[in-house]
Design a protein around this motif. Sequence first.
Motif, mmCIF file in Angstrom:
data_model
loop_
_atom_site.group_PDB
_atom_site.id
_atom_site.type_symbol
_atom_site.label_atom_id
_atom_site.label_comp_id
_atom_site.label_asym_id
_atom_site.label_seq_id
_atom_site.Cartn_x
_atom_site.Cartn_y
_atom_site.Cartn_z
ATOM 1 N N LEU A 129 -0.611 -1.352 3.383
ATOM 2 C CA LEU A 129 0.388 -0.730 4.261
ATOM 3 C C LEU A 129 0.674 -1.588 5.485
ATOM 4 C CD1 LEU A 129 -0.695 3.026 4.193
ATOM 5 C CD2 LEU A 129 1.470 2.088 3.355
ATOM 6 N N LEU A 130 -0.385 -2.124 6.097
ATOM 7 C CA LEU A 130 -0.193 -2.983 7.269
ATOM 8 C C LEU A 130 0.578 -4.244 6.908
ATOM 9 C CD1 LEU A 130 -3.669 -2.689 9.040
ATOM 10 C CD2 LEU A 130 -1.543 -1.524 9.619
ATOM 11 N N ASN A 131 0.316 -4.772 5.725
ATOM 12 C CA ASN A 131 1.036 -5.966 5.269
ATOM 13 C C ASN A 131 2.526 -5.658 5.104
ATOM 14 O OD1 ASN A 131 1.354 -8.642 4.235
ATOM 15 N ND2 ASN A 131 1.379 -7.799 2.178
ATOM 16 N N LEU A 132 2.845 -4.542 4.447
ATOM 17 C CA LEU A 132 4.246 -4.173 4.231
ATOM 18 C C LEU A 132 4.960 -3.868 5.547
ATOM 19 C CD1 LEU A 132 3.853 -1.870 1.090
ATOM 20 C CD2 LEU A 132 5.058 -4.060 1.176
ATOM 21 N N ALA A 133 4.208 -3.366 6.525
ATOM 22 C CA ALA A 133 4.803 -3.025 7.826
ATOM 23 C C ALA A 133 4.989 -4.238 8.726
ATOM 24 C CB ALA A 133 3.932 -1.988 8.543
ATOM 25 N N ASN B 21 5.873 11.095 -2.919
ATOM 26 C CA ASN B 21 4.996 10.071 -2.339
ATOM 27 C C ASN B 21 5.264 9.967 -0.836
ATOM 28 O OD1 ASN B 21 3.350 7.947 -1.716
ATOM 29 N ND2 ASN B 21 4.163 6.560 -3.266
ATOM 30 N N GLU B 22 4.393 10.573 -0.032
ATOM 31 C CA GLU B 22 4.592 10.571 1.414
ATOM 32 C C GLU B 22 4.174 9.257 2.065
ATOM 33 O OE1 GLU B 22 3.117 14.156 3.229
ATOM 34 O OE2 GLU B 22 4.585 15.376 2.148
ATOM 35 N N LEU B 23 3.701 8.311 1.260
ATOM 36 C CA LEU B 23 3.487 6.962 1.794
ATOM 37 C C LEU B 23 4.806 6.337 2.228
ATOM 38 C CD1 LEU B 23 0.812 5.309 -0.548
ATOM 39 C CD2 LEU B 23 0.526 6.058 1.817
ATOM 40 N N TYR B 24 5.932 6.794 1.654
ATOM 41 C CA TYR B 24 7.232 6.288 2.107
ATOM 42 C C TYR B 24 7.407 6.579 3.600
ATOM 43 C CZ TYR B 24 8.530 6.375 -2.917
ATOM 44 O OH TYR B 24 8.594 6.205 -4.277
ATOM 45 N N GLN B 25 7.073 7.807 4.001
ATOM 46 C CA GLN B 25 7.200 8.181 5.416
ATOM 47 C C GLN B 25 6.160 7.460 6.273
ATOM 48 O OE1 GLN B 25 7.152 12.235 3.705
ATOM 49 N NE2 GLN B 25 8.219 12.792 5.590
ATOM 50 N N VAL B 26 4.946 7.327 5.741
ATOM 51 C CA VAL B 26 3.885 6.633 6.478
ATOM 52 C C VAL B 26 4.301 5.192 6.761
ATOM 53 C CG1 VAL B 26 1.517 5.770 6.351
ATOM 54 C CG2 VAL B 26 2.035 8.103 5.613
ATOM 55 N N LEU B 27 4.790 4.495 5.740
ATOM 56 C CA LEU B 27 5.209 3.108 5.940
ATOM 57 C C LEU B 27 6.398 3.038 6.894
ATOM 58 C CD1 LEU B 27 5.028 0.094 5.371
ATOM 59 C CD2 LEU B 27 6.462 0.453 3.334
ATOM 60 N N SER B 28 7.315 3.983 6.801
ATOM 61 C CA SER B 28 8.474 3.986 7.691
ATOM 62 C C SER B 28 8.038 4.110 9.150
ATOM 63 C CB SER B 28 9.416 5.131 7.308
ATOM 64 O OG SER B 28 10.624 5.051 8.027
ATOM 65 N N ILE B 29 7.022 4.937 9.407
ATOM 66 C CA ILE B 29 6.505 5.073 10.777
ATOM 67 C C ILE B 29 5.817 3.787 11.214
ATOM 68 C CG2 ILE B 29 4.866 6.307 12.248
ATOM 69 C CD1 ILE B 29 5.401 8.772 10.390
ATOM 70 N N PHE B 30 4.994 3.207 10.344
ATOM 71 C CA PHE B 30 4.358 1.927 10.671
ATOM 72 C C PHE B 30 5.414 0.867 10.997
ATOM 73 C CE2 PHE B 30 0.197 2.954 8.403
ATOM 74 C CZ PHE B 30 -0.577 2.833 9.555
ATOM 75 N N LYS B 31 6.473 0.814 10.203
ATOM 76 C CA LYS B 31 7.532 -0.176 10.439
ATOM 77 C C LYS B 31 8.231 0.082 11.766
ATOM 78 C CE LYS B 31 8.782 -1.915 5.911
ATOM 79 N NZ LYS B 31 9.927 -2.571 5.265
ATOM 80 N N ASN B 32 8.478 1.354 12.052
ATOM 81 C CA ASN B 32 9.121 1.688 13.316
ATOM 82 C C ASN B 32 8.258 1.252 14.492
ATOM 83 O OD1 ASN B 32 11.319 2.894 14.746
ATOM 84 N ND2 ASN B 32 10.059 4.686 15.159
#
Length: 208
Positions: A77-81, A191-202
């Motif tokens: 997740l950190l890598n994708l963000a 898959n709520e990882l979509y929202q998790v990654l979106s927050i990390f990216k933000n």
Amino acid sequence: MIQVIQAQNIGLAYLEERFGLQQAKDEEFFPEWFENLPEIPDLEKQDLDKIKVNFLRLVKRPPLSEETVKLVVVSPLLNLAGFYDDPFYIRGEQSIEISAEDEGEIIRGRIDVLVIQEQLWLLVIESKRSSFSLLEAIPQALVYMLANPNPDKPVFGCVTNGEDFQFIKLLKQDKPEYALSDKFTLSRRKNELYQVLSIFKNLSQILS
């Protein structure tokens, strides 16, 4: 005599009493987890679907340790963000020590993952084994966030046990205040990882 307390043994009541920590009542205190979130491309959604599948497969063969949660879920997740990219730096197992004035007590602990930028603490991540409740992890993360050496800047946190995720924002300025996001979970069909990654990216866009 100074009493040493381990961060994992701290509760919210202790932080409220010793540090004056308060939970913010204004929803606008922490808009970063729900406002202006970036869209996740389809290719990255495929990566997130794979992360979810991998985690749920491993859960079938307990126990699932903190290290496995970091390896299988947190690190991708950190890598994708973008937190492995410039201008960020990742530090693992960062030791901290914090004390309340005139209390004769010191809290010690080790941050699982710390994201920094030019010595500024940006993001604290506390990962737990899959059977661990986030309610128990939040005070520990707040201890680490209170140890932030830059009190004029907000610091963000995320607690996860691999299945559930919750974000935290802390401001220390006049009095320490914090707020929590909603909890996201992999136990739902979507898959709520979509929202998790979106927050990390933000957060990565805001903090960079």
